[in-house]
Design a protein around this motif. Structure first.
Motif, PDB file in Angstrom:
ATOM      1  N   LEU A 133       0.825  -1.208   0.000  1.00 22.10           N
ATOM      2  CA  LEU A 133       0.000   0.000   0.000  1.00 22.10           C
ATOM      3  C   LEU A 133       0.862   1.262   0.000  1.00 22.10           C
ATOM      4  O   LEU A 133       0.413   2.326  -0.438  1.00 22.10           O
ATOM      5  N   HIS A 134       2.071   1.140   0.520  1.00 21.71           N
ATOM      6  CA  HIS A 134       3.003   2.273   0.546  1.00 21.71           C
ATOM      7  C   HIS A 134       3.976   2.239  -0.632  1.00 21.71           C
ATOM      8  O   HIS A 134       4.965   2.982  -0.650  1.00 21.71           O
ATOM      9  N   GLY A 135       3.714   1.377  -1.620  1.00 20.16           N
ATOM     10  CA  GLY A 135       4.545   1.355  -2.818  1.00 20.16           C
ATOM     11  C   GLY A 135       5.821   0.564  -2.698  1.00 20.16           C
ATOM     12  O   GLY A 135       6.721   0.692  -3.537  1.00 20.16           O
ATOM     13  N   LEU A 136       5.940  -0.275  -1.664  1.00 17.25           N
ATOM     14  CA  LEU A 136       7.125  -1.118  -1.514  1.00 17.25           C
ATOM     15  C   LEU A 136       6.911  -2.425  -2.274  1.00 17.25           C
ATOM     16  O   LEU A 136       5.841  -3.034  -2.182  1.00 17.25           O
ATOM     17  N   HIS A 137       7.949  -2.864  -2.985  1.00 20.87           N
ATOM     18  CA  HIS A 137       7.825  -4.088  -3.773  1.00 20.87           C
ATOM     19  C   HIS A 137       9.168  -4.822  -3.802  1.00 20.87           C
ATOM     20  O   HIS A 137      10.220  -4.257  -3.481  1.00 20.87           O
ATOM     21  N   GLY A 138       9.102  -6.091  -4.193  1.00 20.42           N
ATOM     22  CA  GLY A 138      10.304  -6.873  -4.465  1.00 20.42           C
ATOM     23  C   GLY A 138      11.254  -6.976  -3.291  1.00 20.42           C
ATOM     24  O   GLY A 138      10.839  -7.137  -2.133  1.00 20.42           O
ATOM     25  N   SER A 139      12.550  -6.881  -3.575  1.00 20.84           N
ATOM     26  CA  SER A 139      13.579  -7.066  -2.553  1.00 20.84           C
ATOM     27  C   SER A 139      13.526  -5.994  -1.478  1.00 20.84           C
ATOM     28  O   SER A 139      13.827  -6.266  -0.310  1.00 20.84           O
ATOM     29  N   GLU A 140      13.141  -4.784  -1.871  1.00 16.97           N
ATOM     30  CA  GLU A 140      13.031  -3.706  -0.872  1.00 16.97           C
ATOM     31  C   GLU A 140      11.979  -4.063   0.170  1.00 16.97           C
ATOM     32  O   GLU A 140      12.200  -3.903   1.386  1.00 16.97           O
ATOM     33  N   LEU A 141      10.833  -4.552  -0.282  1.00 20.73           N
ATOM     34  CA  LEU A 141       9.764  -4.934   0.647  1.00 20.73           C
ATOM     35  C   LEU A 141      10.192  -6.118   1.501  1.00 20.73           C
ATOM     36  O   LEU A 141       9.965  -6.131   2.716  1.00 20.73           O
ATOM     37  N   ASN A 142      10.829  -7.115   0.905  1.00 17.80           N
ATOM     38  CA  ASN A 142      11.288  -8.277   1.667  1.00 17.80           C
ATOM     39  C   ASN A 142      12.275  -7.875   2.752  1.00 17.80           C
ATOM     40  O   ASN A 142      12.233  -8.388   3.880  1.00 17.80           O
ATOM     41  N   THR A 143      13.174  -6.954   2.418  1.00 17.77           N
ATOM     42  CA  THR A 143      14.169  -6.486   3.395  1.00 17.77           C
ATOM     43  C   THR A 143      13.501  -5.750   4.541  1.00 17.77           C
ATOM     44  O   THR A 143      13.829  -5.967   5.719  1.00 17.77           O
ATOM     45  N   ARG A 144      12.536  -4.882   4.226  1.00 21.22           N
ATOM     46  CA  ARG A 144      11.854  -4.125   5.271  1.00 21.22           C
ATOM     47  C   ARG A 144      11.047  -5.051   6.175  1.00 21.22           C
ATOM     48  O   ARG A 144      11.024  -4.865   7.398  1.00 21.22           O
TER      49      ARG A 144
END
Length: 305
Positions: free
Chosen positions: A102-113
């Motif tokens: 919902l905040h525009g996080l995707h892929g590896s960035e989202l997995n890391t967060r």
């Protein structure tokens, strides 16, 4: 400044929940927002997140006006409401993945967060469970994780420690303290120890109006200037407790039981010396005497009574 509230008013039909309040929270500051139930805390926080519209006044978050730039405000804020809304049928990681998207996080960035939040908030052992299987304390952790997930500059937390056990409290306190180093944090609580352990500053609201806004030390100093409180313990309950009330400058005497009395006097009174003299003159056995520090709880009660 990260949060700026100027002459904010919110009315529900004929009821004024917030009445022309103003406050500001600076970057890197952790501010405790206190008040009795119904005082206007949650309403103010909901307006600051864009959830509610104000009746009058101005609220800016991270430089954005909540009326004209609501979406920019929401992107800037990590929000944990008082009643933590969660999808109980989702798994912890699944929910965080949804919240991050919902905040525009995707892929590896989202997995890391997600991985970072699970470690930071202490959800490691629960990450593969459905949220509905979690205890109330762990559900609060999931809510806090989603508030921090997109790394917002502003955190608005409405009673974030509800339902946590003492060990969890200590851990979440540390998380909030760490977040406060580079974020603006406004949080409400009814647990006074939380405020004393975490906050730089306290704002107290009562019946829709701010009745105090200062550092803890300044608040205590102001309270101390209005009176001094001493607890005197005698070997037995006094047959004539009016003796304590007769001391010059004493304003109030409360019986605590088991020979203990709480005595309130004006700040100019040398109360402990006067109690020693009284005990000697009346042949009373005084077994304990201590001056009470002005506790935040006592100050809160005085300001909101």
């Amino acid at each position: 400044m990260s949060i700026r509230v100027l002459n904010l008013t919110k009315e529900y039909n004929q009821q004024r929940a917030v009445n022309q309040i103003s406050l500001a929270v600076q970057p890197g500051e952790i501010v405790g927002f206190l008040g009795p139930n119904g005082a206007g805390k949650s309403t103010t926080m909901k307006i600051a997140t864009g959830y509610l519209q104000p009746t009058a006044g101005t609220v800016e978050v991270n430089g954005f006006d909540v009326r004209t730039h609501s979406m920019d405000v929401r992107r800037s804020v990590g929000y944990l409401p008082e009643h933590n809304p969660l999808y109980l049928d989702l798994y912890v990681k699944e929910y965080l993945r949804f919240a991050g998207s919902l905040h525009g996080l995707h892929g590896s960035e989202l997995n890391t967060r997600i991985a970072d939040m699970i470690e930071l908030i202490g959800l490691g052992r629960e990450q593969h469970k459905q949220i509905g299987q979690l205890s109330k304390g762990y559900r609060q952790r999931v809510g806090l994780a989603q508030a921090l997930l997109h790394n917002p500059p502003v955190l608005i937390l409405d009673e974030p420690t509800t339902g946590l056990d003492p060990n969890q409290l200590a851990e979440i306190r540390q998380v909030i303290r760490e977040a406060g180093r580079n974020k603006t944090v406004l949080f409400s609580t009814h647990i006074m120890q939380e405020v004393e352990a975490i906050c730089d500053r306290v704002v107290i609201i009562n019946r829709g109006q701010i009745v105090a806004d200062s550092s803890l030390s300044a608040l205590r100093s102001a309270s101390a200037s209005t009176g001094i409180v001493v607890v005197a313990e005698f070997e037995h309950d006094l047959t004539n407790p009016d003796l304590l009330a007769s001391i010059a400058g004493v304003e109030r005497v409360d019986l605590l039981g088991n020979g203990q009395y709480r005595i309130t006097a004006n700040p100019a009174t040398d109360l402990r010396a006067a109690i020693f003299r009284l005990a000697a003159d009346q042949n009373l056995t005084l077994v304990g005497l201590r001056q009470q520090e002005n506790s935040l709880e006592g100050i809160f009660k005085e300001l909101t009574k």
